[in-house]
Write a protein that holds these residues in place. Sequence first.
Motif, mmCIF file in Angstrom:
data_model
loop_
_atom_site.group_PDB
_atom_site.id
_atom_site.type_symbol
_atom_site.label_atom_id
_atom_site.label_comp_id
_atom_site.label_asym_id
_atom_site.label_seq_id
_atom_site.Cartn_x
_atom_site.Cartn_y
_atom_site.Cartn_z
ATOM 1 N N GLU A 111 0.851 -1.227 -0.096
ATOM 2 C CA GLU A 111 0.116 -0.098 0.145
ATOM 3 C C GLU A 111 1.001 1.120 -0.107
ATOM 4 O OE1 GLU A 111 -3.445 0.260 -0.166
ATOM 5 O OE2 GLU A 111 -3.792 -1.767 0.080
ATOM 6 N N ILE A 112 0.595 2.286 -0.876
ATOM 7 C CA ILE A 112 1.445 3.403 -1.009
ATOM 8 C C ILE A 112 0.589 4.589 -0.706
ATOM 9 C CG2 ILE A 112 3.357 2.229 -2.204
ATOM 10 C CD1 ILE A 112 2.008 3.437 -4.867
ATOM 11 N N THR A 113 1.258 5.723 -0.357
ATOM 12 C CA THR A 113 0.577 7.058 -0.488
ATOM 13 C C THR A 113 1.798 8.085 -0.649
ATOM 14 O OG1 THR A 113 -0.890 8.349 0.828
ATOM 15 C CG2 THR A 113 1.169 7.431 2.101
ATOM 16 N N VAL A 114 1.365 9.410 -0.542
ATOM 17 C CA VAL A 114 2.498 10.441 -0.874
ATOM 18 C C VAL A 114 2.364 11.018 0.343
ATOM 19 C CG1 VAL A 114 2.982 12.621 -2.008
ATOM 20 C CG2 VAL A 114 1.853 10.713 -3.276
ATOM 21 N N LYS A 115 3.437 11.158 1.161
ATOM 22 C CA LYS A 115 3.806 11.807 2.438
ATOM 23 C C LYS A 115 4.941 12.702 2.274
ATOM 24 C CE LYS A 115 3.557 10.392 7.278
ATOM 25 N NZ LYS A 115 3.602 9.599 8.240
ATOM 26 N N ASP A 116 4.798 13.873 2.695
ATOM 27 C CA ASP A 116 5.978 14.945 2.468
ATOM 28 C C ASP A 116 6.427 14.865 1.227
ATOM 29 O OD1 ASP A 116 5.483 15.380 5.352
ATOM 30 O OD2 ASP A 116 7.090 13.840 5.724
ATOM 31 N N ARG A 117 5.443 14.902 0.275
ATOM 32 C CA ARG A 117 5.670 14.893 -1.421
ATOM 33 C C ARG A 117 6.715 13.789 -1.556
ATOM 34 N NH1 ARG A 117 6.882 20.902 -3.172
ATOM 35 N NH2 ARG A 117 6.253 19.920 -5.080
ATOM 36 N N MET A 118 6.572 12.537 -1.062
ATOM 37 C CA MET A 118 7.475 11.592 -1.426
ATOM 38 C C MET A 118 6.693 10.217 -1.355
ATOM 39 S SD MET A 118 11.214 12.191 0.590
ATOM 40 C CE MET A 118 11.997 11.076 -0.507
ATOM 41 N N ASP A 137 9.131 3.422 4.317
ATOM 42 C CA ASP A 137 10.063 3.364 3.232
ATOM 43 C C ASP A 137 9.625 4.311 2.308
ATOM 44 O OD1 ASP A 137 11.703 1.317 4.630
ATOM 45 O OD2 ASP A 137 11.133 -0.172 3.157
ATOM 46 N N ARG A 138 10.661 4.922 1.700
ATOM 47 C CA ARG A 138 10.269 5.972 0.754
ATOM 48 C C ARG A 138 10.975 5.430 -0.886
ATOM 49 N NH1 ARG A 138 9.178 11.370 3.231
ATOM 50 N NH2 ARG A 138 8.746 10.793 5.094
ATOM 51 N N ILE A 139 10.065 5.249 -1.490
ATOM 52 C CA ILE A 139 10.236 4.708 -2.926
ATOM 53 C C ILE A 139 10.981 6.067 -3.886
ATOM 54 C CG2 ILE A 139 9.736 3.567 -4.927
ATOM 55 C CD1 ILE A 139 7.581 2.183 -3.270
ATOM 56 N N GLY A 142 14.527 2.842 -12.239
ATOM 57 C CA GLY A 142 15.518 3.995 -12.588
ATOM 58 C C GLY A 142 14.679 5.080 -12.828
ATOM 59 N N SER A 143 13.308 5.397 -12.670
ATOM 60 C CA SER A 143 12.913 6.599 -12.904
ATOM 61 C C SER A 143 12.431 7.191 -11.751
ATOM 62 C CB SER A 143 11.467 6.236 -13.825
ATOM 63 O OG SER A 143 11.708 5.535 -15.066
ATOM 64 N N PRO A 144 12.950 8.384 -11.609
ATOM 65 C CA PRO A 144 12.706 9.003 -10.341
ATOM 66 C C PRO A 144 11.071 9.173 -9.960
ATOM 67 C CG PRO A 144 14.256 10.399 -11.526
ATOM 68 C CD PRO A 144 13.818 9.272 -12.350
ATOM 69 N N THR A 145 10.564 9.042 -8.835
ATOM 70 C CA THR A 145 9.138 9.256 -8.448
ATOM 71 C C THR A 145 8.986 10.792 -7.867
ATOM 72 O OG1 THR A 145 9.917 8.558 -6.035
ATOM 73 C CG2 THR A 145 9.205 6.882 -7.707
ATOM 74 N N LYS A 146 9.758 11.516 -8.123
ATOM 75 C CA LYS A 146 9.359 12.908 -7.737
ATOM 76 C C LYS A 146 8.361 13.462 -8.679
ATOM 77 C CE LYS A 146 11.563 17.536 -7.160
ATOM 78 N NZ LYS A 146 12.606 18.442 -7.015
ATOM 79 N N ASP A 147 7.392 14.077 -7.949
ATOM 80 C CA ASP A 147 6.242 14.736 -8.669
ATOM 81 C C ASP A 147 5.283 13.523 -9.258
ATOM 82 O OD1 ASP A 147 6.903 17.097 -7.921
ATOM 83 O OD2 ASP A 147 8.549 17.653 -9.627
ATOM 84 N N MET A 148 5.846 12.194 -9.166
ATOM 85 C CA MET A 148 4.834 11.202 -9.616
ATOM 86 C C MET A 148 3.528 11.105 -8.776
ATOM 87 S SD MET A 148 5.992 7.209 -10.384
ATOM 88 C CE MET A 148 7.236 7.726 -11.371
ATOM 89 N N THR A 149 2.309 11.058 -9.512
ATOM 90 C CA THR A 149 1.295 10.878 -8.823
ATOM 91 C C THR A 149 1.009 9.368 -8.427
ATOM 92 O OG1 THR A 149 -0.333 10.162 -10.723
ATOM 93 C CG2 THR A 149 0.052 12.655 -10.186
ATOM 94 N N LEU A 150 0.082 9.324 -7.525
ATOM 95 C CA LEU A 150 -0.262 7.784 -6.939
ATOM 96 C C LEU A 150 -0.604 6.831 -7.827
ATOM 97 C CD1 LEU A 150 -2.052 8.552 -3.593
ATOM 98 C CD2 LEU A 150 0.010 7.511 -3.891
ATOM 99 N N MET A 151 -1.577 7.456 -8.884
ATOM 100 C CA MET A 151 -2.030 6.483 -10.019
ATOM 101 C C MET A 151 -0.931 6.346 -10.991
ATOM 102 S SD MET A 151 -5.012 5.958 -9.221
ATOM 103 C CE MET A 151 -5.292 4.963 -10.629
ATOM 104 N N GLU A 152 0.055 7.036 -11.219
ATOM 105 C CA GLU A 152 1.008 6.856 -11.936
ATOM 106 C C GLU A 152 2.062 5.783 -11.557
ATOM 107 O OE1 GLU A 152 1.274 11.392 -14.446
ATOM 108 O OE2 GLU A 152 2.608 10.794 -12.514
#
Length: 447
Positions: free
Chosen positions: A107-114, A135-137, A142-152
């Motif tokens: 289960e994942i979410t976005v917390k503190d923009r990560m 854990d922060r993914i 190899g693709s950075p998850t910065k600014d990636m939405t949950l659905m993406e």
Amino acid sequence: MRSGGPFQKGRKSLAIVLILLLLIIGGGGHHEVTAVEDNYERLKVFTEVLSLVQTNYVEETKPRDLIYSSIKGMLESLDPHSAFMPPDIFKEMQVETQGLFGGLGIEITVKDRMLTVVAPIEGTPADRAGMHPGDRIVKIDGSPTKDMTLMEAVKKLRGSKGTSVTLTILREESPGPFDLTLVREVIEVKSVKAKDLGDGIAYVRISAFQERTGKDLLKAIEQLGQGVMSAMVLDLRNNPGGLLNQAVQVSDLFLDQGQLIVYTEGRLKNQDLRFSAEHGAQIPKIPIVVLVNGGSASASEIVAGALQDWKRAVILGTKTFGKGSVQTVVPLSDGSGLRLTTAKYFTPQGRSIHGTGLVPDIIVEAPRPTVAKAQSAPPDEKEGEAGKERPEKRQEKKISEEEGDASLQISKREGPDPSADVQLKRAMEILKASRIIEKGFVKGNAG
């Protein structure tokens, strides 16, 4: 720059569309008309920018892509759980609620923009690989998850059974990022597991709130034997949540009829809901300790919060995740979808779960290994559902009445080892002490 031509035509067309849209949204009445006029004034800049991009940008752009990107950015500015889903992603989400698909079991979410792990689901590739709540993914293949939405992110994490994905993990106690390679599989989550710990203490673990969790919990208690059971440990650790109605059903088993379980508050009155116990306590009023940690979220927090507020159980462990908002999914006319946060959960005493979590009555830290495994174990042949980003909206594979035991596991031998589980060991000590004290008071009063 030319003052006429397609620029003016594009701007006029967009203006007409926006006026119609605002009139539909605004409805009738003086106040609504004023609001529409104000909104239109604010949207003038948007129409101008959109027309300028379409007409003058160095490369040709598609109007739909520009509109979708604008909507996406608007929703991302609200909170991590509101999102716009283009038709392809919305269709995948609908498939997700209807059947099985390959995944990792997190289960994942976005917390503190990560991108953050709420919890790995027990027995899944993520669990076997040693992933932890929190854990922060930071990268997916190899693709950075910065600014990636949950659905993406969910779209990238899912895939066919047997395929692999490499996650770059940032963990608080680790010196730096490290990679985990996991093999996707179709995952079956056993919602309820139970064990007789001896000395009249029952151990019940709920790993997720699925369609039959309430029924399976009651069945587990019956199979363990309510007559000989004098205390219970309810384990909600690393339970990322699930169906709201099942959180209500589970709480209902422990509480008296009419006692409030959870309520929601939104901006609109129709989003204000109250859920109370309907049937009365079906589980004996024995001492109960509920185990929670940072991976306990959403539906888990609803159950723990209700039992804590009504003094029905002692909550032991560490602070919970703090996922207590309600998302409403709305299909849109072009096949896309909108997921919008419309309300927040509150415990019976009015405590907000969202962003704060629940603080246990007794804090007991559990040691965690800091060395991660290089990759997950080879996939087994379990089949079921992989984890998703939206705990409170979680849907499970439908199970018929005849197949109900597929999500229920009763064992007299297998299960947690109290000698190796400091939180469980402490819970058992508390339960034994409470029975001794209770017997002592009874004898003292009788004398």
